[in-house]
Scaffold this motif. Structure first.
Motif, PDB file in Angstrom:
ATOM      1  N   UNK A   1       0.786  -1.239   0.000  1.00 52.37           N
ATOM      2  CA  UNK A   1       0.000   0.000   0.000  1.00 52.37           C
ATOM      3  C   UNK A   1       0.817   1.289   0.000  1.00 52.37           C
ATOM      4  N   UNK A   2       2.148   1.203  -0.020  1.00 52.23           N
ATOM      5  CA  UNK A   2       2.934   2.422   0.172  1.00 52.23           C
ATOM      6  C   UNK A   2       3.503   3.034  -1.105  1.00 52.23           C
TER       7      UNK A   2
ATOM      8  N   UNK B   1      -9.459   9.949  -1.711  1.00 48.77           N
ATOM      9  CA  UNK B   1      -8.502   9.149  -2.469  1.00 48.77           C
ATOM     10  C   UNK B   1      -7.823   8.115  -1.573  1.00 48.77           C
ATOM     11  N   UNK B   2      -7.506   8.507  -0.339  1.00 48.89           N
ATOM     12  CA  UNK B   2      -6.914   7.549   0.606  1.00 48.89           C
ATOM     13  C   UNK B   2      -7.891   6.416   0.899  1.00 48.89           C
ATOM     14  N   UNK B   3      -9.177   6.752   1.023  1.00 47.13           N
ATOM     15  CA  UNK B   3     -10.189   5.725   1.290  1.00 47.13           C
ATOM     16  C   UNK B   3     -10.311   4.751   0.126  1.00 47.13           C
ATOM     17  N   UNK B   4     -10.310   5.281  -1.095  1.00 46.74           N
ATOM     18  CA  UNK B   4     -10.380   4.423  -2.282  1.00 46.74           C
ATOM     19  C   UNK B   4      -9.144   3.526  -2.364  1.00 46.74           C
ATOM     20  N   UNK B   5      -7.974   4.101  -2.132  1.00 46.58           N
ATOM     21  CA  UNK B   5      -6.718   3.357  -2.223  1.00 46.58           C
ATOM     22  C   UNK B   5      -6.663   2.259  -1.172  1.00 46.58           C
ATOM     23  N   UNK B   6      -7.001   2.586   0.076  1.00 48.72           N
ATOM     24  CA  UNK B   6      -6.973   1.587   1.143  1.00 48.72           C
ATOM     25  C   UNK B   6      -8.015   0.498   0.905  1.00 48.72           C
ATOM     26  N   UNK B   7      -9.205   0.897   0.455  1.00 47.78           N
ATOM     27  CA  UNK B   7     -10.233  -0.100   0.193  1.00 47.78           C
ATOM     28  C   UNK B   7      -9.797  -1.094  -0.859  1.00 47.78           C
ATOM     29  N   UNK B   8      -9.253  -0.590  -1.973  1.00 48.66           N
ATOM     30  CA  UNK B   8      -8.852  -1.460  -3.079  1.00 48.66           C
ATOM     31  C   UNK B   8      -7.694  -2.381  -2.691  1.00 48.66           C
ATOM     32  N   UNK B   9      -6.713  -1.845  -1.947  1.00 43.83           N
ATOM     33  CA  UNK B   9      -5.528  -2.633  -1.600  1.00 43.83           C
ATOM     34  C   UNK B   9      -5.802  -3.552  -0.413  1.00 43.83           C
ATOM     35  N   UNK B  10      -6.318  -2.987   0.681  1.00 41.98           N
ATOM     36  CA  UNK B  10      -6.503  -3.779   1.895  1.00 41.98           C
ATOM     37  C   UNK B  10      -7.524  -4.897   1.715  1.00 41.98           C
ATOM     38  N   UNK B  11      -8.671  -4.564   1.124  1.00 40.72           N
ATOM     39  CA  UNK B  11      -9.751  -5.546   1.081  1.00 40.72           C
ATOM     40  C   UNK B  11      -9.613  -6.550  -0.057  1.00 40.72           C
ATOM     41  N   UNK B  12      -8.564  -6.408  -0.860  1.00 39.19           N
ATOM     42  CA  UNK B  12      -8.232  -7.479  -1.785  1.00 39.19           C
ATOM     43  C   UNK B  12      -7.888  -8.756  -1.052  1.00 39.19           C
ATOM     44  N   UNK B  13      -7.643  -8.640   0.274  1.00 44.18           N
ATOM     45  CA  UNK B  13      -7.307  -9.799   1.104  1.00 44.18           C
ATOM     46  C   UNK B  13      -8.527 -10.563   1.565  1.00 44.18           C
TER      47      UNK B  13
ATOM     48  N   UNK C   1       0.463   9.469   2.573  1.00 47.39           N
ATOM     49  CA  UNK C   1      -0.936   9.559   2.959  1.00 47.39           C
ATOM     50  C   UNK C   1      -1.544   8.231   3.424  1.00 47.39           C
ATOM     51  N   UNK C   2      -0.893   7.109   3.133  1.00 45.02           N
ATOM     52  CA  UNK C   2      -1.417   5.819   3.581  1.00 45.02           C
ATOM     53  C   UNK C   2      -0.545   5.164   4.647  1.00 45.02           C
TER      54      UNK C   2
ATOM     55  N   UNK D   1      -1.475   1.913   6.878  1.00 45.86           N
ATOM     56  CA  UNK D   1      -0.638   0.732   6.664  1.00 45.86           C
ATOM     57  C   UNK D   1      -0.039   0.251   7.982  1.00 45.86           C
ATOM     58  N   UNK D   2       0.572   1.170   8.730  1.00 52.19           N
ATOM     59  CA  UNK D   2       1.246   0.793   9.976  1.00 52.19           C
ATOM     60  C   UNK D   2       0.244   0.241  10.986  1.00 52.19           C
ATOM     61  N   UNK D   3      -0.907   0.869  11.082  1.00 50.28           N
ATOM     62  CA  UNK D   3      -1.939   0.419  12.017  1.00 50.28           C
ATOM     63  C   UNK D   3      -2.349  -1.016  11.705  1.00 50.28           C
ATOM     64  N   UNK D   4      -2.648  -1.292  10.442  1.00 50.10           N
ATOM     65  CA  UNK D   4      -3.092  -2.637  10.048  1.00 50.10           C
ATOM     66  C   UNK D   4      -1.976  -3.664  10.206  1.00 50.10           C
TER      67      UNK D   4
END
Length: 473
Positions: A186-187, A411-423, A211-212, A216-219
């Protein structure tokens, strides 16, 4: 000979699609999505159902014929589409999917799969909780540098060997997918395809880094901590089975030429974003020259890796072609059958998914970041997360300058949603399925499709709720 057979098996779905879609160069314009009903998503749902249920209900049939079954769902879309909209438009759609999406996708995946499988970490890594956390943390960090696919292919086999003596290890492979195959990318735009598409659209290279980083660190820290607790409990029950210290061999790295080849792949991916010399027309499709060069480089890297890596090293690494062949066959069908679903989403308020799209904005038209996070994430869990990212990027306005400043939270929400929830599922991101296939290829058990989703429901969904409350509300 093995390379030739594997290459044929990987490229055969694409070649068959090309032959089936042969038509005039001046084919009809690509579907806008506004004239498609939700019924066109039935083949995609059917394919997902087959992937999820057939290994459980008819495992022997699925393992012997999954390629034919996947192709059948693809034809169930393409043939009626040609009847309803005409063969020209159907041909144009399939050409677009194969040339613009599938072949570049599988060429990159093939290069990373082969090079990653040519690096052998020798010596005795004992899968203690601390060792496993260190391996998962390393993979999570390097995923943003060499991509989630590259990091996954590089480290999954050392993780398998380190835990070979363990009886309770399924959780290790599941968390590997969570962290290395998804959240770790995500970075930077090199980390995961959605962010790379954002980079091509004009998002600054280091925008995601700054911005992410907190998300990223939290997750990453929370998941690593939860994993350590789970693995410590499992370790306490089987510590007596650990190899004796005297039997351990010193660590060493072989096949390092493949690390340089992975570097070539990473540089080529980056170059495709910075170097755009023009386009050429192939079978009626406008394709960027840089994309064709990229495909050629990825195939050349694959060939070089096979030639420069000793067969004995690959054998010691447990390398086999089955995993990449399975991914190629299934994702060829996934790319084809999900096309109308993505087209409907791209149509926005003019498409059949208009009520869903309307949820992304408030009464005065302002974007709602947490809705973008969950909608882009939910769809990225089962659709390819790269085009899903683009759908919501465009729904948010599509202006990178504005989204990086005033719309940064969206944009951060879209980016995190697409990357994180691909899992969230095996098909949310290509490395997920590859890791599953490699683990099973090595004789280890992995959860079923629904079983894996249950792991995600227990460990990821609560995490994403916390991310929503902390970062996007």
């Amino acid at each position: 000979m093995r390379l030739a057979k594997a290459a044929c098996a990987i490229l055969l779905p694409a070649l068959l699609a090309l032959l089936l879609s042969a038509g005039p160069a001046a084919a009809a314009a690509a579907a806008s999505g506004s004239d498609l009903s939700l019924a066109w998503g039935i083949p995609f749902v059917g394919l997902l159902g087959s992937i999820a249920l057939m290994p459980l209900l008819a495992g022997h049939v699925w393992h012997d014929h999954y390629g034919k079954i996947a192709a059948g769902w693809g034809l169930l879309l393409v043939v009626p589409f040609a009847v309803v909209f005409g063969p020209g438009r159907a041909a144009d759609e399939v050409w677009h999917i194969v040339l613009q999406e599938f072949i570049p996708f599988i060429a990159l995946l093939l290069a990373l799969y082969v090079t990653g499988g040519g690096v052998l970490l020798k010596g005795s890594l004992v899968g203690t909780p601390l060792t496993n956390v260190a391996l998962l943390a390393l993979g999570t960090v390097i995923a943003s540098v060499m991509g989630t696919t590259g990091a996954s292919m590089l480290l999954i086999r050392p993780v398998l060997r380190a835990n070979a003596f363990r009886q309770r290890k399924t959780h290790t492979f599941v968390f590997f997918i969570f962290l290395v195959s998804n959240i770790g990318g995500s970075l930077t735009p090199l980390g995961d395809p959605p962010l790379y598409l954002g980079f091509l659209k004009g998002v600054s290279f280091f925008w995601t880094t700054t911005h992410l980083f907190s998300e990223f660190l939290f997750c990453a820290v929370l998941l690593l901590a939860v994993y350590y607790v789970l693995d410590s409990i499992a370790w306490a029950k089987e510590k007596a089975h650990a190899p004796a210290p005297g039997a351990r061999e010193p660590l060493g790295l072989e096949g390092t030429v493949n690390l340089w080849l992975i570097g070539v792949v990473v540089l080529m991916v980056l170059l495709q974003g910075a170097w755009q010399p023009g386009e050429v027309t192939i079978f009626g499709q406008q394709i960027g020259i840089e994309r064709l060069v990229g495909i050629a480089v990825f195939l050349a890297v694959t060939f070089a890796s096979v030639r420069l890596t000793a067969p004995a090293l690959r054998e010691a690494n447990g390398f086999a072609w089955g995993a990449i062949i399975e991914v190629a066959k299934l994702f060829a069908a996934i790319f084809v059958t999900m096309a109308p679903v993505l087209a409907i989403l791209r149509a926005g308020t003019d498409g059949a998914a208009a009520p869903l799209v309307a949820l992304t904005t408030g009464p005065t038209g302002e974007p709602i970041p947490w809705v973008f996070f969950w909608m882009s994430g939910a769809l990225s869990s089962f659709l390819d997360n790269a085009p899903t990212y683009l759908v919501f990027f465009n729904l948010a306005g599509g202006d990178p300058g504005l989204l990086m400043t005033e719309g940064a939270l969206t944009l951060a929400a879209i980016s995190c949603g697409a990357v994180f929830m691909g899992a969230n599922s095996y098909i949310g991101n290509a490395p997920n399925f590859m890791v599953k296939a490699i683990v099973e290829e090595n004789g280890e058990r992995m959860p079923s499709f629904f079983g894996y989703c249950a792991w995600a429901l227990v460990f990821l969904i609560p995490l994403f709720i916390l991310v929503t409350l902390i970062f996007f509300i």
